[in-house]
Design an enzyme around this catalytic site. Structure first.
Site, PDB file in Angstrom:
ATOM      1  N   ASN A   1       0.847  -1.201   0.000  1.00 18.08           N
ATOM      2  CA  ASN A   1       0.000   0.000   0.000  1.00 18.08           C
ATOM      3  C   ASN A   1       0.880   1.249   0.000  1.00 18.08           C
ATOM      4  O   ASN A   1       2.103   1.156  -0.034  1.00 18.08           O
ATOM      5  CB  ASN A   1      -0.970  -0.028   1.183  1.00 18.08           C
ATOM      6  CG  ASN A   1      -0.232  -0.064   2.501  1.00 18.08           C
ATOM      7  OD1 ASN A   1       0.506   0.858   2.836  1.00 18.08           O
ATOM      8  ND2 ASN A   1      -0.399  -1.146   3.251  1.00 18.08           N
TER       9      ASN A   1
ATOM     10  N   ASP B   1      -5.062  -6.203   5.101  1.00 19.82           N
ATOM     11  CA  ASP B   1      -6.083  -7.093   5.664  1.00 19.82           C
ATOM     12  C   ASP B   1      -6.056  -8.454   4.970  1.00 19.82           C
ATOM     13  O   ASP B   1      -6.485  -9.450   5.529  1.00 19.82           O
ATOM     14  CB  ASP B   1      -7.472  -6.459   5.499  1.00 19.82           C
ATOM     15  CG  ASP B   1      -7.643  -5.258   6.429  1.00 19.82           C
ATOM     16  OD1 ASP B   1      -7.222  -5.369   7.592  1.00 19.82           O
ATOM     17  OD2 ASP B   1      -8.150  -4.201   5.990  1.00 19.82           O
TER      18      ASP B   1
ATOM     19  N   LYS C   1       8.243 -17.798 -10.596  1.00 23.61           N
ATOM     20  CA  LYS C   1       7.586 -16.633 -11.200  1.00 23.61           C
ATOM     21  C   LYS C   1       6.336 -17.086 -11.966  1.00 23.61           C
ATOM     22  O   LYS C   1       6.430 -18.019 -12.786  1.00 23.61           O
ATOM     23  CB  LYS C   1       8.568 -15.925 -12.144  1.00 23.61           C
ATOM     24  CG  LYS C   1       7.992 -14.692 -12.774  1.00 23.61           C
ATOM     25  CD  LYS C   1       8.965 -14.053 -13.739  1.00 23.61           C
ATOM     26  CE  LYS C   1       8.271 -12.957 -14.524  1.00 23.61           C
ATOM     27  NZ  LYS C   1       9.092 -12.443 -15.611  1.00 23.61           N
TER      28      LYS C   1
ATOM     29  N   PHE D   1      -4.977   3.722  14.608  1.00 29.69           N
ATOM     30  CA  PHE D   1      -5.290   4.706  13.569  1.00 29.69           C
ATOM     31  C   PHE D   1      -6.460   4.164  12.756  1.00 29.69           C
ATOM     32  O   PHE D   1      -6.652   2.952  12.678  1.00 29.69           O
ATOM     33  CB  PHE D   1      -4.091   4.908  12.636  1.00 29.69           C
ATOM     34  CG  PHE D   1      -3.122   5.950  13.100  1.00 29.69           C
ATOM     35  CD1 PHE D   1      -2.290   5.716  14.178  1.00 29.69           C
ATOM     36  CD2 PHE D   1      -3.035   7.181  12.455  1.00 29.69           C
ATOM     37  CE1 PHE D   1      -1.397   6.675  14.614  1.00 29.69           C
ATOM     38  CE2 PHE D   1      -2.150   8.150  12.880  1.00 29.69           C
ATOM     39  CZ  PHE D   1      -1.321   7.901  13.958  1.00 29.69           C
TER      40      PHE D   1
ATOM     41  N   LYS E   1     -13.908   0.763  15.265  1.00 28.99           N
ATOM     42  CA  LYS E   1     -12.572   0.165  15.468  1.00 28.99           C
ATOM     43  C   LYS E   1     -12.108   0.298  16.916  1.00 28.99           C
ATOM     44  O   LYS E   1     -11.397  -0.563  17.419  1.00 28.99           O
ATOM     45  CB  LYS E   1     -11.561   0.805  14.504  1.00 28.99           C
ATOM     46  CG  LYS E   1     -11.783   0.330  13.073  1.00 28.99           C
ATOM     47  CD  LYS E   1     -10.892   0.990  12.043  1.00 28.99           C
ATOM     48  CE  LYS E   1     -11.317   0.518  10.651  1.00 28.99           C
ATOM     49  NZ  LYS E   1     -10.676   1.227   9.560  1.00 28.99           N
TER      50      LYS E   1
ATOM     51  N   LYS F   1     -11.165  -3.221  18.650  1.00 23.80           N
ATOM     52  CA  LYS F   1      -9.734  -3.462  18.925  1.00 23.80           C
ATOM     53  C   LYS F   1      -9.341  -3.087  20.358  1.00 23.80           C
ATOM     54  O   LYS F   1      -8.167  -3.065  20.681  1.00 23.80           O
ATOM     55  CB  LYS F   1      -8.897  -2.699  17.881  1.00 23.80           C
ATOM     56  CG  LYS F   1      -9.216  -3.187  16.461  1.00 23.80           C
ATOM     57  CD  LYS F   1      -8.493  -2.443  15.362  1.00 23.80           C
ATOM     58  CE  LYS F   1      -9.127  -2.765  14.020  1.00 23.80           C
ATOM     59  NZ  LYS F   1      -8.195  -3.202  12.993  1.00 23.80           N
TER      60      LYS F   1
HETATM   61  O1  PMT Z   1       2.902   6.149   6.525  1.00 25.13           O
HETATM   62  P1  PMT Z   1       2.382   7.476   6.019  1.00 25.13           P
HETATM   63  O2  PMT Z   1       2.639   7.647   4.556  1.00 25.13           O
HETATM   64  O3  PMT Z   1       2.868   8.619   6.845  1.00 25.13           O
HETATM   65  O4  PMT Z   1       0.794   7.448   6.158  1.00 25.13           O
HETATM   66  C1  PMT Z   1       0.167   7.469   7.401  1.00 25.13           C
HETATM   67  C2  PMT Z   1      -1.050   6.518   7.484  1.00 25.13           C
HETATM   68  C3  PMT Z   1      -2.137   7.010   6.543  1.00 25.13           C
HETATM   69  C4  PMT Z   1      -0.634   5.097   7.091  1.00 25.13           C
HETATM   70  C5  PMT Z   1      -1.535   6.544   8.979  1.00 25.13           C
HETATM   71  O5  PMT Z   1      -1.898   7.852   9.316  1.00 25.13           O
HETATM   72  C6  PMT Z   1      -2.710   5.607   9.197  1.00 25.13           C
HETATM   73  O6  PMT Z   1      -3.846   5.941   9.021  1.00 25.13           O
HETATM   74  N1  PMT Z   1      -2.402   4.339   9.618  1.00 25.13           N
HETATM   75  C7  PMT Z   1      -3.377   3.254   9.767  1.00 25.13           C
HETATM   76  C8  PMT Z   1      -3.605   2.594   8.436  1.00 25.13           C
HETATM   77  C9  PMT Z   1      -4.597   1.465   8.536  1.00 25.13           C
HETATM   78  O7  PMT Z   1      -4.240   0.325   8.294  1.00 25.13           O
HETATM   79  O8  PMT Z   1      -5.778   1.795   8.966  1.00 25.13           O
HETATM   80  P2  PMT Z   1      -7.047   0.773   9.149  1.00 25.13           P
HETATM   81  O9  PMT Z   1      -8.196   1.650   9.388  1.00 25.13           O
HETATM   82  O10 PMT Z   1      -7.070  -0.206   8.029  1.00 25.13           O
HETATM   83  O11 PMT Z   1      -6.669  -0.041  10.461  1.00 25.13           O
HETATM   84  C10 PMT Z   1      -7.126   0.321  11.776  1.00 25.13           C
HETATM   85  C11 PMT Z   1      -6.076  -0.025  12.813  1.00 25.13           C
HETATM   86  O12 PMT Z   1      -5.871  -1.433  12.878  1.00 25.13           O
HETATM   87  C12 PMT Z   1      -4.718   0.567  12.535  1.00 25.13           C
HETATM   88  O13 PMT Z   1      -4.158   0.982  13.769  1.00 25.13           O
HETATM   89  C13 PMT Z   1      -3.927  -0.579  11.919  1.00 25.13           C
HETATM   90  O14 PMT Z   1      -2.523  -0.498  12.218  1.00 25.13           O
HETATM   91  C14 PMT Z   1      -4.555  -1.791  12.590  1.00 25.13           C
HETATM   92  N2  PMT Z   1      -4.588  -3.017  11.773  1.00 25.13           N
HETATM   93  C15 PMT Z   1      -5.245  -3.053  10.581  1.00 25.13           C
HETATM   94  C16 PMT Z   1      -5.307  -4.227   9.862  1.00 25.13           C
HETATM   95  C17 PMT Z   1      -4.687  -5.384  10.374  1.00 25.13           C
HETATM   96  N3  PMT Z   1      -4.720  -6.535   9.707  1.00 25.13           N
HETATM   97  N4  PMT Z   1      -4.042  -5.334  11.547  1.00 25.13           N
HETATM   98  C18 PMT Z   1      -3.981  -4.168  12.254  1.00 25.13           C
HETATM   99  O15 PMT Z   1      -3.383  -4.115  13.321  1.00 25.13           O
END
Ligand code: PMT
Length: 401
Positions: free
Chosen positions: A208, A278, A288, A322, A336, A340
């Protein structure tokens, strides 16, 4: 900076003394009040006038010169200093301080100060590895003196090895680090940052747009404020921030899960800013995948939700997540928090200009467990990091005093 902080730079007699000019100039540009004390030997290498011009303060070289003011100069500078920086720190200087010798203006002032003293070492390799010098350095470390290690390279004497003064950039970075208030002392903070990479075959992968800037800013500010920081980092091109205690580089979400779980026990604040995939390809092809005429479908399977798994082991930890959203920001972020088991979440609308991926800025809303929302304007990611850390400090844990 509320009060202009004072750095006293002690320059000793070594060929690297000329690099003290860059250090003094950079510190001055950063807004510090910089004073310079030179040993007599240092004045053989560079002129006090150079450092006087760069620091815009009188340079002190002589214990017995006419005083510029009626204050006793070595006591006045010793009291005024927020930090003492020795550039370059020679074997002679280290030896004198370790033995309690104060026979010139620099050693006398250092002896009289209560400020932290940081010594940027520079000397010939054989001197640096001389057991007497090694012992003196160890003794001073035990007494709380800080050291900026010498680099390896071609030395002025023609030898190759460790002994080169660290670059002025590194010395300035270490100085700024030392000057920061350490309000997170005693805190152990784990930060996840960057993207995960999910391999498809030896050539291709899914990932990503995360650059890691948000997470690295949090790690940088937390370390500067005195926390012991463990940074679990996906693949980024960023430099590890100065002062970070431990870095664990990972690729996939599975790697990140393992790294977080292995380091969970020793950390009390967990900040999960990584963009974790995810989904991952259900199967990895070790050859390959060949191009064919027809379309190709790759079946995806679920990755573990790391934050969810961490939430199950919350205990007294402060858990922060986040939410990267492109629509229904608040509603999705709130879900979330509960799922979480977070104390609060930082919601960013990744479609807003100046927010989200790869920018140096972000626009965030902090939502807590009770659904209180605090909105912030566009800010640098470093300022956002400070806001998150301040909020983390204010979280009250039911079982903790
Ligand atoms: O890295 P940069 O370019 O500075 O960009 C910053 C950012 C946009 C990546 C950052 O600000 C941000 O939003 N990070 C969270 C990205 C994310 O995966 O968001 P989410 O809404 O999909 O996930 C929610 C939370 O669960 C997050 O804390 C994530 O780390 C966590 N998660 C998500 C999926 C997963 N399989 N396991 C997780 O722990």
């Amino acid at each position: 900076m509320s009060r202009k902080k004072t750095v006293v730079v002690g320059v000793c007699g070594g060929i690297a003394a000329y690099k003290a000019c860059d250090v003094v100039s950079s510190l001055k540009k950063l807004g510090y009040d910089v004073h310079v004390i030179m040993t007599k030997a240092a004045t053989e290498f560079i002129k006090p006038l150079t450092l006087q011009t760069l620091s815009q303060n009188f340079v002190i070289t002589d214990m017995f010169a006419e005083p510029k003011t009626w204050e006793v100069e070595h006591i006045s500078l010793a009291k005024k200093a927020d930090l003492f920086l020795i550039v370059p720190g020679t074997a002679n200087f280290v030896g004198k301080i370790a033995s309690g010798i104060a026979d010139d203006m620099l050693t006398t002032t250092v002896m009289a100060t209560r400020a932290k003293v940081v010594i940027a070492l520079a000397m010939n390799t054989n001197m640096l590895t001389n057991p007497v010098v090694e012992r003196n350095i160890e003794d001073l470390k035990k007494l709380g003196y800080g050291f900026i290690e010498a680099d390896e390279g071609l030395l002025a004497c023609g030898d190759v090895g460790k002994g080169k003064l660290a670059t002025p950039e590194k010395i300035v970075e270490a100085t700024v680090f030392e000057m920061e208030e350490k309000d997170l002392n005693g805190k152990n903070i784990l930060v996840t940052a960057g993207p995960t990479v999910e391999p498809i075959d030896p050539v291709r992968y899914m990932s990503n747009r995360s650059s890691g800037k948000m997470g690295y800013s949090i790690a940088e500010r937390a370390a500067k404020r005195g926390a012991k920081v463990t940074l679990v980092s996906g693949r980024t091109s960023l430099k590890v921030p100065y002062g970070v205690f431990k870095v664990v580089d990972v690729l996939s979400a599975d790697d990140m899960y393992n790294a977080v779980m292995e380091n969970l026990e020793s950390n009390d604040i967990i900040i999960q800013s990584a963009a974790v995939a995810d989904y991952k390809p259900k199967t990895y092809s070790d050859k390959k995948i060949k191009k064919k005429d027809e379309d190709l479908s790759i079946e995806l399977g679920r990755n573990k939700d790391i934050a969810f798994e961490v939430g199950k082991k919350k205990g007294d930890r402060v858990l922060i997540g986040f939410a990267a959203e492109s629509n229904d920001l608040i509603e999705n972020a709130k879900k979330k928090i509960d799922k979480k088991n977070l104390d609060f979440i930082i919601a960013n609308d990744i479609t807003a200009k100046g927010a989200g991926f790869a920018n140096d800025t972000n626009i965030v809303k902090i939502i807590d467990k009770d659904a209180n929302i605090t909105e912030y304007p566009i800010l640098s990611k470093k300022d956002v990091a400070d806001i998150i850390l301040d909020r983390a400090l204010s979280v009250k844990q039911p079982n903790k005093k």
